[in-house]
Design a protein around this motif. Sequence first.
Motif, short mmCIF file in Angstrom:
data_model
loop_
_atom_site.label_atom_id
_atom_site.label_comp_id
_atom_site.label_asym_id
_atom_site.label_seq_id
_atom_site.Cartn_x
_atom_site.Cartn_y
_atom_site.Cartn_z
N GLU A 5 0.70 -1.33 0.10
CA GLU A 5 -0.06 -0.13 -0.07
C GLU A 5 0.99 1.27 -0.05
O GLU A 5 0.67 2.22 -0.71
CB GLU A 5 -0.97 0.03 1.34
N GLU A 6 2.25 1.05 0.58
CA GLU A 6 3.09 2.45 0.76
C GLU A 6 4.39 1.69 0.93
O GLU A 6 4.50 0.86 1.38
CB GLU A 6 2.38 3.16 1.91
N LEU A 7 5.26 2.82 0.35
CA LEU A 7 6.64 2.29 0.39
C LEU A 7 7.54 3.67 0.81
O LEU A 7 7.22 4.62 0.44
CB LEU A 7 7.34 2.17 -0.97
N MET A 8 8.24 3.32 1.99
CA MET A 8 8.98 4.49 2.64
C MET A 8 10.25 4.02 2.63
O MET A 8 10.82 3.09 3.02
CB MET A 8 8.16 4.76 4.04
N VAL A 9 11.34 4.96 2.26
CA VAL A 9 12.74 4.89 2.45
C VAL A 9 13.35 5.92 3.44
O VAL A 9 12.96 6.76 3.42
CB VAL A 9 13.35 5.14 1.05
N ASP A 10 13.96 5.18 4.49
CA ASP A 10 14.70 5.99 5.64
C ASP A 10 13.68 6.77 6.25
O ASP A 10 14.02 7.97 6.33
CB ASP A 10 16.07 6.70 4.88
N SER A 11 12.53 6.52 6.22
CA SER A 11 11.42 7.41 6.91
C SER A 11 11.59 7.62 8.37
O SER A 11 11.80 6.56 9.20
CB SER A 11 10.02 6.75 6.69
N PRO A 12 11.30 8.72 8.96
CA PRO A 12 10.92 9.04 10.37
C PRO A 12 10.02 8.30 11.11
O PRO A 12 9.95 7.74 12.27
CB PRO A 12 10.86 10.41 10.58
N LEU A 13 8.90 7.92 10.22
CA LEU A 13 7.86 7.05 11.00
C LEU A 13 8.29 5.83 11.23
O LEU A 13 7.62 5.01 12.14
CB LEU A 13 6.84 7.10 9.88
N GLU A 14 9.45 5.13 10.91
CA GLU A 14 9.96 3.95 11.18
C GLU A 14 10.17 3.64 12.72
O GLU A 14 9.95 2.93 13.42
CB GLU A 14 11.25 3.57 10.36
N ALA A 15 10.68 4.94 13.06
CA ALA A 15 11.08 4.91 14.61
C ALA A 15 9.89 4.82 15.46
O ALA A 15 9.90 4.25 16.48
CB ALA A 15 11.93 5.95 14.96
#
Length: 253
Positions: free
Chosen positions: A222-232
């Motif tokens: 649904e969504e792809l994130m690279v080095d995203s702050p949301l990961e933390a």
Amino acid sequence: MIIVKMNNSTLECSIAASELREIGLTPEAIMNGGQKSSSFMSQLNKEVGEQLEINPEQEVLLMSKNMMADGSVRIFAVKMSNEDIQRTADRVRASAMEMLNLVEQGRIDEIKEMSASEKGEALGSMFMDITEQVNRIYLPEDQESQGSPSAVSRPMMDYDRYMITLNTLEDVRRFAKICKGFPVKASSLYKSDDRYYMVMKIQNEDDNMVYEFRKACVEYAEELMVDSPLEAHVTETGDCLIAEDAVTHLAAL
């Protein structure tokens, strides 16, 4: 990490504090040569050796490490052959003799006889002359003939961090089967607000592979994130369903 090749035998490497944190190191670990920094220093030695084209059978690499006020680390590397060692020793001897001449007793006696203002000026001049001789040890006169400085940037890591959002566990399983064909260094699965988050480290050495991996993500996720702050945020507040090797475990279902 910024690498500046000063000339054919000297290289300077600057590593920001944020880069060290990203790979789990501290400036102190680099400075003290701790076990955690051994892998990084081994990679750096390899990079420096390639940049300076070192012949390990005939040349030696000297490295000095300096911790800066902002937490970054600056490393100087100097390649030395037998001829370089001899020239350095000759420069040390020559500078030492010059420094002895600069502080010969007759000159000191003359300074001691001067007035206070003249004495300060004479001492300042003498110390500047001594500093110049010290610099000649590290900055040989033929340095300019060795080439102009050149700078390159090297990533600290050989992988990129991805976070992929999926709606159902079946979507997660199907995506994991697709990912088996890619060089996954690490993977974990989280759940937050009824959505699934696959956190992955993918090796980035092959641009074609990275392109194919992102195509797969666009198709299945649904969504792809690279080095995203949301990961933390997800890893701290979400439910960890599979902490390690999530792709391997899910693809086996």
